[in-house]
Design a protein around this motif. Structure first.
Motif, PDB file in Angstrom:
ATOM      1  N   SER A   1     -24.142   6.180  -4.222  1.00 33.89           N
ATOM      2  CA  SER A   1     -24.500   5.433  -3.828  1.00 33.89           C
ATOM      3  C   SER A   1     -26.184   4.431  -3.586  1.00 33.89           C
ATOM      4  O   SER A   1     -26.966   3.957  -3.646  1.00 33.89           O
ATOM      5  N   ARG A   2     -26.482   5.936  -2.624  1.00 34.24           N
ATOM      6  CA  ARG A   2     -27.803   5.220  -1.535  1.00 34.24           C
ATOM      7  C   ARG A   2     -28.981   6.806  -2.510  1.00 34.24           C
ATOM      8  O   ARG A   2     -29.795   6.112  -2.306  1.00 34.24           O
ATOM      9  N   ASP A   3     -28.324   7.642  -3.089  1.00 33.65           N
ATOM     10  CA  ASP A   3     -29.838   8.529  -3.371  1.00 33.65           C
ATOM     11  C   ASP A   3     -29.863   8.855  -5.212  1.00 33.65           C
ATOM     12  O   ASP A   3     -30.725   9.205  -5.716  1.00 33.65           O
ATOM     13  N   GLY A   4     -28.317   8.351  -5.709  1.00 32.12           N
ATOM     14  CA  GLY A   4     -28.693   8.170  -7.100  1.00 32.12           C
ATOM     15  C   GLY A   4     -28.424   8.768  -7.565  1.00 32.12           C
ATOM     16  O   GLY A   4     -28.020  10.214  -6.838  1.00 32.12           O
ATOM     17  N   TYR A   5     -27.992   9.031  -8.965  1.00 33.80           N
ATOM     18  CA  TYR A   5     -26.938  10.228  -9.952  1.00 33.80           C
ATOM     19  C   TYR A   5     -28.194  12.109 -10.011  1.00 33.80           C
ATOM     20  O   TYR A   5     -28.050  12.768  -9.494  1.00 33.80           O
ATOM     21  N   PRO A   6     -29.295  11.416 -10.442  1.00 37.23           N
ATOM     22  CA  PRO A   6     -30.265  12.763 -10.813  1.00 37.23           C
ATOM     23  C   PRO A   6     -30.364  13.621  -9.078  1.00 37.23           C
ATOM     24  O   PRO A   6     -29.913  15.264  -9.127  1.00 37.23           O
ATOM     25  N   ALA A   7     -30.436  12.938  -8.352  1.00 34.79           N
ATOM     26  CA  ALA A   7     -30.658  13.138  -6.631  1.00 34.79           C
ATOM     27  C   ALA A   7     -29.836  13.662  -5.749  1.00 34.79           C
ATOM     28  O   ALA A   7     -30.161  14.621  -5.182  1.00 34.79           O
ATOM     29  N   THR A   8     -28.676  13.663  -6.213  1.00 34.59           N
ATOM     30  CA  THR A   8     -27.413  13.986  -5.987  1.00 34.59           C
ATOM     31  C   THR A   8     -27.279  15.770  -5.985  1.00 34.59           C
ATOM     32  O   THR A   8     -26.609  14.838  -7.357  1.00 34.59           O
ATOM     33  N   THR A   9     -27.145  16.343  -5.341  1.00 39.23           N
ATOM     34  CA  THR A   9     -26.291  17.193  -5.540  1.00 39.23           C
ATOM     35  C   THR A   9     -24.992  18.078  -4.820  1.00 39.23           C
ATOM     36  O   THR A   9     -24.703  17.707  -4.468  1.00 39.23           O
ATOM     37  N   MET A  10     -24.835  18.974  -5.757  1.00 37.21           N
ATOM     38  CA  MET A  10     -23.249  20.277  -5.193  1.00 37.21           C
ATOM     39  C   MET A  10     -24.078  20.419  -3.952  1.00 37.21           C
ATOM     40  O   MET A  10     -23.442  19.914  -2.563  1.00 37.21           O
ATOM     41  N   THR A  11     -24.723  20.552  -3.458  1.00 41.35           N
ATOM     42  CA  THR A  11     -24.918  20.962  -2.207  1.00 41.35           C
ATOM     43  C   THR A  11     -25.091  20.503  -1.581  1.00 41.35           C
ATOM     44  O   THR A  11     -25.051  20.472   0.159  1.00 41.35           O
ATOM     45  N   SER A  12     -25.993  19.310  -1.367  1.00 42.98           N
ATOM     46  CA  SER A  12     -25.989  18.094  -0.409  1.00 42.98           C
ATOM     47  C   SER A  12     -25.407  17.559  -0.240  1.00 42.98           C
ATOM     48  O   SER A  12     -24.876  16.756   1.004  1.00 42.98           O
TER      49      SER A  12
END
Length: 206
Positions: free
Chosen positions: A22-33
């Protein structure tokens, strides 16, 4: 004990995924984050599902309170609303539920639209979610038909109209793109629904 701990870990992962998508969007969200946000290992996140699967799980949990393919009508809160004897009260409760759910999932809806453009797995998951949503709306249309609000031969068309009326895309258009507040959006939903019901009733009389 172990099963309960696993359930808590999954809930933490899905909630973290919901927040980040929701905050960062799909591309910027990683499994690590997601792992960092949930306070678990990356391996735990990978075991919980693919990125696309976590996005759908996050949407389900945020929209309806739990995960799963079962109908929205089977969720306790919605079942209580649709069992109300006063149809007008039930309709208001239904609109309240959907409006609030759309508000909670607005960022996730946008993330899913982006994911579906580039990720075939996400595209298939979103298509499945859309089909399930239409099936739920179809049940609502059948409910309205049983309550005498529309003729039986109008159920399919009414399903499409209701799907557009209460869909997340409509919320996005009015609230996120046009700058409406949630109160104004909710009031519009009720006026639009009452207009539809009046047209359905008039058509059934004719």
């Amino acid at each position: 004990m172990r099963q309960a701990e696993a359930a808590r870990t999954r809930a933490a992962i899905v909630d973290a995924a919901a927040s980040l998508f929701s905050r960062d969007g799909y591309p910027a969200t990683t499994m690590t984050s997601i792992a960092r946000e949930a306070g678990v290992s990356v391996q735990s996140v990978r075991l919980a599902g693919t990125k696309a699967a976590l996005l759908v799980a996050a949407f389900e949990r945020t929209f309806a309170g739990d995960e799963g393919r079962h109908s929205l009508s089977e969720r306790p809160a919605m079942a209580e609303i649709m069992a109300r004897s006063d149809s007008a009260d039930a309709l208001r409760g239904w609109l309240d539920y959907v409006a609030e759910a759309n508000r909670r999932t607005a960022g996730l809806t946008q993330a899913m639209a982006v994911a579906a453009e580039t990720d075939p797995v996400a595209r298939a998951a979103v298509a499945d979610l859309d089909a399930r949503r239409r099936a739920d709306i179809g049940l609502a249309a059948r409910w309205a038909e049983e309550r005498g609000m529309l003729p039986a031969d109008a159920v399919e068309e009414a399903t499409d109209e209701l799907n557009h009326l209460v869909g997340p895309e409509t919320y996005d258009f009015f609230v996120r793109r046009s700058g409406w507040g949630d109160v104004r959006y909710r009031a519009w939903m009720e006026r639009a629904l009452m207009s539809l019901i009046e047209r359905w009733r008039t058509a059934s009389i004719i």
